[in-house]
Design an enzyme around this catalytic site. Structure first.
Site, PDB file in Angstrom:
ATOM      1  N   ASN A   7       0.875  -1.167   0.000  1.00 30.30           N
ATOM      2  CA  ASN A   7       0.000   0.000   0.000  1.00 30.30           C
ATOM      3  C   ASN A   7       0.916   1.221   0.000  1.00 30.30           C
ATOM      4  OD1 ASN A   7      -1.805   2.027   0.519  1.00 30.30           O
ATOM      5  ND2 ASN A   7      -2.632   1.127   2.396  1.00 30.30           N
ATOM      6  N   ARG A  91      -2.444  -2.121  -3.494  1.00 31.02           N
ATOM      7  CA  ARG A  91      -3.661  -1.363  -3.238  1.00 31.02           C
ATOM      8  C   ARG A  91      -3.582  -0.087  -4.071  1.00 31.02           C
ATOM      9  NH1 ARG A  91      -5.620   1.639   2.302  1.00 31.02           N
ATOM     10  NH2 ARG A  91      -7.618   2.291   1.454  1.00 31.02           N
ATOM     11  N   HIS A 180     -12.533   2.718   0.395  1.00 28.16           N
ATOM     12  CA  HIS A 180     -12.570   1.634   1.408  1.00 28.16           C
ATOM     13  C   HIS A 180     -13.357   0.426   0.895  1.00 28.16           C
ATOM     14  CE1 HIS A 180     -12.264   4.888   4.779  1.00 28.16           C
ATOM     15  NE2 HIS A 180     -11.070   4.376   4.565  1.00 28.16           N
ATOM     16  N   GLU A 384      -8.002  -5.549   5.130  1.00 28.42           N
ATOM     17  CA  GLU A 384      -7.862  -5.167   3.715  1.00 28.42           C
ATOM     18  C   GLU A 384      -6.705  -5.907   3.046  1.00 28.42           C
ATOM     19  OE1 GLU A 384      -9.085  -0.660   3.366  1.00 28.42           O
ATOM     20  OE2 GLU A 384      -8.368  -1.091   5.365  1.00 28.42           O
TER      21      GLU A 384
END
Ligand code: ADP
Length: 398
Positions: A7, A91, A180, A384
């Protein structure tokens, strides 16, 4: 099979190495202050001990190399060779309308991600840098991009369009995208599994309440509306973001405070929300403590936050014509019984009633509804990184 999940932010890289066999986290960590003095990698093999590696990290390429070296380091590494990394999942915040699903990264996907820089100038460029850095450091290892926006691509036009001249939508793709998405999708799925019901039969509202916070209405497993918008600035008041405000305030402040676009952006994204109102912190724990000690602005900041969440829940019940499950997740949603209690207070008319005893749970999957509650109220820790690892392998297996 081991999947590296990345990420990448503008000055940071968060990572987890996940063992796909048992979905355990082999190591995780954070590179901070990329391109800034004092850059550092905090590496946590087996997720417990912390190893701090201070080194100049001028760009994402150097940051990624440092992460890979930490993973294979003889002392604090968790794998013997980089060949053990089967795939990398990235991500990516903004997938626009181009990416309704996760995608294997090839030249076409990279071009697509790049074409969205215009509408995601803060978030997509660092993800792209991460992709290029991994390409160089791990040539031939397949990569997948998982987008925060994909899950919300099922919203109908009446939910995602803004009431602006239609030409601006055509010209700039200005619309609500929502964020999200991996988190909302995951916790809704877990809730359905927990209750032993097909998600297609459920009306769910998921409240992702962390530093960034968003609320999503999920009807039959599909996102039908969500509180974040064109960017993650919209919706409820957050740690430092203002959430929804009258857009005329922007023009007013530019005129009266002499702010330029950058200052304005900074004010709305970094100086507002919990921090802006309380003047104390963007961290809920600090603000809760100050409120307990009688600080009026801290109390107001918390009251406003709770009020915003309640308003979204009410409006989403009305658009779905009902509600079966209300889910709380992320830092505050998982760990603050007080916040959940306040949000669910005086919602019995909507069929929402929390059990104060069951609600004393932190960071664990639990049904916290009162026995008289028509709506199931649940706490579901989000994950996540795990979703990104799963999607990565799923896309690559096709
Ligand atoms: P993000 O991923 O958006 O940075 P998180 O989901 O980690 O955010 O959530 C961070 C927020 O959760 C912080 O504001 C923090 O205060 C809050 N939080 C974490 N633990 C608790 C707790 N025990 N009580 C209240 N708030 C908490």
């Amino acid at each position: 099979m081991k999947v590296l999940v990345l990420n990448c932010g503008s000055s940071s890289i968060k990572y987890q190495l996940i063992n796909a066999e048992d979905e355990s986290v082999l190591a995780k960590g954070l590179v901070e202050r990329i391109g800034i003095e004092g850059s550092v990698l905090t590496h946590r093999p087996n997720c417990d001990e912390k190893v701090r590696i201070e080194a100049p990290i001028p760009d994402h390429g150097v940051g990624i190399k440092l992460v890979l070296n930490a993973l294979v380091d003889p002392k604090h590494g968790v794998i013997e060779s980089m060949n053990e990394i089967t795939a990398v999942g990235h991500r990516v915040a903004q997938g626009g309308s181009l990416f309704p699903k996760s995608v294997k990264i090839d030249e076409k996907a990279k071009e697509g991600i790049k074409s969205l820089f215009g509408i995601a100038p803060l978030h997509n460029p660092p993800a792209y840098l991460g992709i290029e850095a991994v390409e160089k450091a791990l040539p031939g290892v397949p990569m997948v991009a998982v987008f925060d926006t994909s899950f919300h691509q099922t919203m109908p036009p009446k939910a995602y369009m803004y009431s602006l001249p239609y030409e601006l939508y055509e010209k700039y793709s200005i619309r609500r995208y929502g964020f999200h998405g991996t988190s909302h999708k995951y916790v809704a799925g877990r809730a359905a599994t927990y209750l032993g019901k097909p998600i297609e039969d459920l009306k769910i509202i998921t409240c992702h309440l962390g530093n960034g916070a968003s609320i999503t209405a999920i009807d039959g497993g599909k996102s039908v509306d969500t509180s974040m918008g064109f960017t993650p600035l919209a919706g409820i008041s957050m740690g430092t973001r203002c959430g929804d405000i009258d857009p005329a305030i922007v023009a007013f402040l530019i005129e009266h405070e002499g702010l330029n676009i950058k200052d304005m952006d900074n004010l709305l994204n970094k100086k507002s929300g919990l921090l802006g109102i309380s003047g104390i912190s963007n961290d809920f724990r600090d603000v809760e403590e100050a409120a307990d000690n009688g600080n009026e602005r801290a109390k107001l900041a918390l009251e406003m936050f709770v009020y915003h969440v309640k308003k979204f829940i009410g409006s989403y019940v009305s658009i779905m014509n009902g509600l079966d499950v209300l889910v709380f997740t992320a830092g505050l949603g998982e760990n603050s019984p007080e916040a959940r209690l306040e949000i669910c207070k005086d919602m019995d008319w909507l069929g929402i009633k929390i059990d104060p005893e069951k609600n004393k749970v932190r960071g664990k999957e639990a049904d916290v509804s009162h026995q008289d509650s028509k709506v199931k109220v649940m706490v579901i820790p989000t994950n996540e990184e795990l979703v990104i690892a799963r999607e990565t392998l799923e896309i690559l297996s096709k």
